[in-house]
Design an enzyme around this catalytic site. Sequence first.
Site, mmCIF file in Angstrom:
data_model
loop_
_atom_site.group_PDB
_atom_site.id
_atom_site.type_symbol
_atom_site.label_atom_id
_atom_site.label_comp_id
_atom_site.label_asym_id
_atom_site.label_seq_id
_atom_site.Cartn_x
_atom_site.Cartn_y
_atom_site.Cartn_z
ATOM 1 N N HIS A 51 0.858 -1.179 0.000
ATOM 2 C CA HIS A 51 0.000 0.000 0.000
ATOM 3 C C HIS A 51 0.903 1.240 0.000
ATOM 4 C CE1 HIS A 51 -3.663 2.299 1.900
ATOM 5 N NE2 HIS A 51 -2.998 3.034 1.052
ATOM 6 N N GLU A 124 0.829 8.025 -3.690
ATOM 7 C CA GLU A 124 1.652 7.626 -2.538
ATOM 8 C C GLU A 124 2.945 8.430 -2.500
ATOM 9 O OE1 GLU A 124 1.010 5.363 0.042
ATOM 10 O OE2 GLU A 124 -1.027 5.453 -0.724
ATOM 11 N N HIS A 128 3.367 10.599 0.762
ATOM 12 C CA HIS A 128 4.335 10.030 1.715
ATOM 13 C C HIS A 128 5.781 10.116 1.227
ATOM 14 C CE1 HIS A 128 0.984 8.323 3.981
ATOM 15 N NE2 HIS A 128 0.483 7.878 2.837
HETATM 16 P P1 AMP Z 1 -3.102 6.665 2.102
HETATM 17 O O1 AMP Z 1 -3.415 5.601 1.105
HETATM 18 O O2 AMP Z 1 -1.654 6.942 2.157
HETATM 19 O O3 AMP Z 1 -3.937 7.908 1.916
HETATM 20 O O4 AMP Z 1 -3.477 6.103 3.546
HETATM 21 C C1 AMP Z 1 -4.720 5.549 3.822
HETATM 22 C C2 AMP Z 1 -5.058 5.727 5.281
HETATM 23 O O5 AMP Z 1 -4.009 5.202 6.089
HETATM 24 C C3 AMP Z 1 -5.191 7.183 5.675
HETATM 25 O O6 AMP Z 1 -6.504 7.623 5.533
HETATM 26 C C4 AMP Z 1 -4.761 7.180 7.111
HETATM 27 O O7 AMP Z 1 -5.835 6.883 7.981
HETATM 28 C C5 AMP Z 1 -3.814 6.022 7.215
HETATM 29 N N1 AMP Z 1 -2.416 6.507 7.214
HETATM 30 C C6 AMP Z 1 -1.809 7.227 6.257
HETATM 31 N N2 AMP Z 1 -0.529 7.473 6.584
HETATM 32 C C7 AMP Z 1 -0.310 6.865 7.760
HETATM 33 C C8 AMP Z 1 0.806 6.730 8.617
HETATM 34 N N3 AMP Z 1 1.983 7.272 8.317
HETATM 35 N N4 AMP Z 1 0.652 6.023 9.754
HETATM 36 C C9 AMP Z 1 -0.504 5.448 10.061
HETATM 37 N N5 AMP Z 1 -1.594 5.525 9.312
HETATM 38 C C10 AMP Z 1 -1.528 6.233 8.177
#
Ligand code: AMP
Length: 252
Positions: A51, A124, A128
């Site tokens: 992911h 991503e 991130h």
């Molecule tokens: P994303 O696909 O990166 O948007 O992440 C999906 C979900 O994962 C987000 O809506 C957050 O709730 C959770 N999330 C994202 N980044 C983090 C992180 N660094 N640590 C923990 N949970 C995260």
Amino acid sequence: MRLSVVAVALLLPLAAAVLASAEQFDFFYLVQQQGCCFPDSGKPAAEFGIHGLWPNYAQCRSSAGEVGLVDMGVMRRKKCWPEYCDDGKPLSLWEIKDLVKQLDQSWPTLSCKSGKSMEFWSYEWRKHGTCSDLGQHDYFAAALALKSRHNLTAILADAGIVPSDDDTYFLSSISDAIAEGTGFKANLECNRDKSGETQLFQVYQCVDRSGNSLIDCPLPMQGKCRDRVKLPPFVGDRELAVADTSAARAAG
Ligand code: AMP
């Protein structure tokens, strides 16, 4: 003397800018998910897909000292990780062209909204990767290397934990198998299947700041699991499971 004062005065702002641009996160989560939907490139191998590789703080920023059981909702309000650190740097396919085949296999989009994996990788990277202190190629290569070094499907199968429509497994046996197979404890997140049963959704492995080596997870996580959970076989339909983490699934 006068010259050195002038030099220091000129260099200080430069040093401050360099320090400010380095993201001060503490560790990464390598998050692998079990998905419900096929990407446009076809059915992925029936195993975990990446992911993301997410920079994370060991302590949420707005409440110094609080390192308890962290709930997902609380995490979002408190800023527990950096995100969108440089919107000026969109992902370039050129930078990762030698990785695309491997990314298609190991980091396919499993989103039910879009089957285009490049969109997923770009998202991503923006959210991130730009906070990772790594360049685009190194960021994706690091995640791929970690995943191939620790094959979760094989590790679970060795412990007799295989995808099934009917069987349930003790959460502790999944957790122990991963700790034994990788050498490090991971965090687990669950959601519900269409009939409301709890199933394993994502495995969060913790990785050092360089992105090279697993570490024990510094934070426990409340991942909505129960004592016994299902490990769903990959069916690949485009219907959303009734998931209390539906936002997470739709975003990824
Ligand atoms: P994303 O696909 O990166 O948007 O992440 C999906 C979900 O994962 C987000 O809506 C957050 O709730 C959770 N999330 C994202 N980044 C983090 C992180 N660094 N640590 C923990 N949970 C995260």
